[in-house]
Design an enzyme around this catalytic site. Structure first.
Site, PDB file in Angstrom:
ATOM      1  N   HIS A 162      11.033  -4.153   7.185  1.00 29.50           N
ATOM      2  CA  HIS A 162      11.392  -3.443   8.414  1.00 29.50           C
ATOM      3  C   HIS A 162      12.895  -3.214   8.529  1.00 29.50           C
ATOM      4  O   HIS A 162      13.348  -2.523   9.436  1.00 29.50           O
ATOM      5  CB  HIS A 162      10.892  -4.213   9.634  1.00 29.50           C
ATOM      6  CG  HIS A 162       9.397  -4.307   9.696  1.00 29.50           C
ATOM      7  ND1 HIS A 162       8.707  -5.378   9.174  1.00 29.50           N
ATOM      8  CD2 HIS A 162       8.469  -3.441  10.177  1.00 29.50           C
ATOM      9  CE1 HIS A 162       7.407  -5.167   9.356  1.00 29.50           C
ATOM     10  NE2 HIS A 162       7.238  -4.020   9.956  1.00 29.50           N
ATOM     11  N   GLY A 211       0.785  -1.234   0.000  1.00 25.02           N
ATOM     12  CA  GLY A 211       0.000   0.000   0.000  1.00 25.02           C
ATOM     13  C   GLY A 211       0.808   1.270   0.000  1.00 25.02           C
ATOM     14  O   GLY A 211       0.731   2.068  -0.931  1.00 25.02           O
TER      15      GLY A 211
END
Length: 769
Positions: free
Chosen positions: A703, A441
């Site tokens: 991450h 997204g």
């Protein structure tokens, strides 16, 4: 009778996120290690002094961290994964951060959620571990507080059993036998820590064993008994507060008999069970009850009269001078102070209490317990006036929302046709190739994006100029996605600071704080919206951005929404009505947004539910109600669309195997799930249970700044394809790319597409069957 106030932990970020900026400046090479430590010390001392000034009698020390307290523990005890090197000394910051963030040659340690809240910890790896005490950080910080401020603090230490249980071996949680084998090797180091603290004059330690709330069988208590007996026997001069939180104790009678001097119990998140245990079984006269009576995981002011009634009952259930009052859990999980909320409605402000205000509440309650309510009568009266004003306000009494809620009883929320029928319509409409490739997204929020948004918010950039900038950025990234070779595109979410906060700003009943920052992981801070009133939809939220992006390309562009349960789990939710009721209000509002996206021609709508698994209650007996509520609200949101509109959802983190049935019940057409840091554990869950819908198991970790190689991503895809049919499988990263730099994101996506192309070439067909 003397009652004292105690704290369990204080937020790290700083009132103006000084800690966050400190970490990031070090990572960026803007300051060296001595400068880092000097600044960190100033922040620590400021936090300690503030707690003292707020009237806290027993102040925690060593609850601070340079990243995460579980990482601190594994580094202190030498449980460092071999890929990061072998150490016989305290780690430098560079070596410390390598474990959390990865390096060019070493994958970062796994990161997962702390119990059922939105905080992430670094998962210890106990493969071939050689425990050794590399750093008695607890002693360092105890001495610092005592020397600099004269504070005889309470060092906070993650208990040995919880430390082991939070880790893994060979990628799996430790078995009881593995814990039994490792514990005797670890305990001497804990003994050494306590001996050195005792020699320095420490009187108490707070030994956090939160996993005790998950114990159901007597045999499971054996390692805790072994550990606590060893510590008590070896270091009798140190008093231990055995701290639990987030739920009640099922083995209450056995746990309160453990060899410690104080037991910390949660009286907020315990479903009333801990209090009932005290009533039924009493409390040992030789132990202190450290009573967690203030909610450390939400932002609402306590009803002081109700809390004082609880305190009075606890006084009757404990021996004289054997009661501490404290938060139910560390205040790490709430913002620091409401004093920086200068633009909030005064009615709402009166109902809020962040960390500092909660410590002040504890001080008032402690005074009331010792000297009578009349000693703090003004505070109690003001508290009642403010709470009444909020509860009686229009914010919490919206007739339109009440009417919408009433319709739920008469509606059935299911898709028009079963998946097997829907997916054929979707394939015919979308015409996607085999192994369709997309992102989750968001794209990187560059300094320019953040600066433009800040300027617009401050009124220094016009609405038109800001919209033009967003269009320019969206257009640039649509072109980049096409050049990369992605099949399904996203608009990038450049207008969103956060996937929950953004929606909170667009719906009624939400308040977006100015400085309500909370640590999520590392330097990552989030501002959870405050759901304080009835939730209603007032106008389209994402439609214009999605339609503009779709106008720029022939590829499908996903509409991007956050699902109700995630909004609930990542917000501070009003506590005057059941959470499920608020959740359904949000679902009814988002249902209108989904239908508006479909009406505007958006063919794929992603309704993200990343927090579903993390929010599971800690006790299985509470799971089904939670999961049923999650499915119901998701279906309210998504079930109104046509068969050929494809509904996606995304979930974060591993250990989904025990809720596969719920994942299926959501009835999303495509689900994407994080798997890279968990080394593909999810794949085995799907191998065991099967899955008949389409799925993307994240093929690389977003991450970490590390860019994965093409062969590495290929291996992740191939492993999944051994279990999942290629006609069901999507290729995507683990999560959104908001926190990555642009160069990192593009390089990783380029490698992901190259890996996809290599595997597509090996498959018999290039389109969906």
């Amino acid at each position: 009778m003397t009652v004292i106030s105690s704290n369990l932990g204080y937020p790290r970020l700083g009132e103006h996120r000084e800690w966050k900026h400190l970490l990031e400046h070090f990572w960026q090479g803007k300051l060296d290690e001595p400068e880092f430590h000097a600044t960190a010390k100033r922040l620590r001392l400021t936090n300690l002094k503030k707690q003292r000034d707020l009237g806290t009698n027993l102040i925690p020390v060593a609850d601070n961290s340079d990243y995460d307290h579980v990482l601190d523990t594994l580094v202190a005890f030498g449980a460092i994964p071999a890929r990061f090197g072998r150490f016989d000394h305290r780690l430098s910051l560079t070596d410390y951060y390598a474990i959390a963030r990865g390096t060019k040659d070493a994958v970062a340690a796994e990161m997962t959620k702390w119990f059922n809240i939105n905080y992430h910890y670094i998962v210890p790896e106990f493969d071939n571990v050689h425990f050794q005490l590399l750093d008695n950080r607890w002693l360092r910080y105890y001495q610092e507080a005592k020397t600099e401020l004269g504070i005889d603090g309470k060092p906070v230490i993650l208990g040995p059993v919880s430390f082991l249980k939070l880790g893994k071996r060979a990628g799996q949680p430790l078995t009881a036998a593995e814990i039994a084998a490792l514990l005797p090797r670890l305990l001497p180091l804990y003994v050494q820590v306590l001996q050195e603290l005792a020699a320095a004059g420490a009187h108490w330690i707070q030994l956090d064993e939160p996993t005790l709330v998950q114990i159901t069988r007597p045999a499971e208590l054996e390692p805790y008994t072994e550990a606590l007996t060893a510590l008590h026997t070896a270091v009798p001069a140190i008093k231990i507060e055995l701290q639990t939180y987030f739920d009640s104790l099922d083995r209450y009678e056995q746990i309160v008999d453990l060899p410690v001097q104080a037991i910390g119990l949660d009286f907020v998140h315990d479903h009333g069970e801990n209090l009932q245990h005290l009533r039924d079984y009493g409390f040992p006269a030789d132990k202190i009850l450290a009573a967690g009576i203030i909610d450390g995981h939400n932002v609402w002011a306590s009803d002081l009269h109700a809390k004082f009634a609880l305190v009075q009952e606890l006084q009757t259930l404990t021996a004289p001078d054997h009661l501490w009052l404290q938060p139910a859990n560390s205040l790490l999980h709430v913002p620091i102070t409401t004093r920086n909320e200068t633009k909030v409605d005064p009615v709402l402000l009166g109902g809020l209490a962040f960390a500092d205000e909660k410590l002040r509440e504890l001080s008032w309650l402690t005074t009331a317990a010792n000297d009578g309510v009349q000693a703090v009568q003004a505070a109690f009266d003001a508290n009642q006036t403010k709470l009444a004003a909020l509860n009686q306000s229009a914010h919490r009494n919206n007739p339109a929302v009440r009417a919408a809620e009433a319709t739920l009883k008469t509606q059935r929320f299911e898709r028009q046709a079963p998946f097997a029928t829907r997916i054929q319509s979707q394939h015919a409409r979308l015409k996607l190739p085999l192994l369709p490739t997309t992102t989750i997204g968001s794209f990187p929020q560059s300094p320019t994006v953040r600066a433009k948004r800040a300027a617009w918010r401050k009124g220094n950039l016009s609405d038109r100029a800001y919209q033009d900038f967003l269009h320019t950025e969206t257009k640039r990234w649509i072109k980049l996605q096409e050049q990369l070779g992605l099949d399904v595109l996203v608009h990038g979410e450049f207008e969103r600071t956060d996937m929950v906060e953004y929606f909170g700003q667009k719906l009624t009943g939400f308040y977006a704080t100015q400085n309500g920052w909370v640590q999520s992981y590392g330097s990552r801070g989030v501002r959870p919206p405050v759901i304080f009133g009835d939730v209603a939809y007032t106008e389209p939220i994402t439609v214009a951005a999605s339609v503009y992006a779709q106008s720029l390309t022939k590829h499908p562009v996903k509409g991007m929404l956050t699902a109700p349960l995630t909004i609930i789990n990542w917000s501070f939710v009003r506590d005057d009505v059941p959470k499920a009721r608020v959740q359904n209000q949000i679902a009814l509002a988002l249902r209108q947004e989904v239908l508006n996206l479909e009406k505007a021609g958006i063919r794929i709508i992603q309704v993200d539910e990343p927090a579903l698994r993390e929010g599971l209650p800690l006790k299985r007996r509470h799971w089904q109600a939670y999961l049923d509520e999650a499915v119901y609200s998701f279906k309210i949101t998504t079930s109104g669309v046509r068969n050929d509109t494809q509904i996606h959802t995304h979930m974060c983190y591993s250990n989904f195997g025990d809720i596969i049935a719920t994942i299926k019940a959501l009835d999303a057409d495509v689900i994407s799930i994080e798997t890279s840091r968990s080394h593909g554990e999810m794949i085995s869950a799907f191998e065991q249970t099967g899955y008949d819908k389409e799925i993307g198991l994240g093929v690389y970790d977003i991450h970490s700044p590390r860019v994965p190689s093409v062969p590495e991503i290929e291996a992740n895809i191939q492993r999944a394809l051994r279990v999942i049919d290629a006609r069901q499988f999507w290729i995507n990263p683990d999560c959104g790319l908001k926190t990555r730099h642009e160069a990192e994101a593009l390089a990783a996506l380029q490698n992901m597409v190259a890996a996809r192309d290599a595997i597509r070439a090996q498959l018999p067909t290039a389109t969906h069957a």
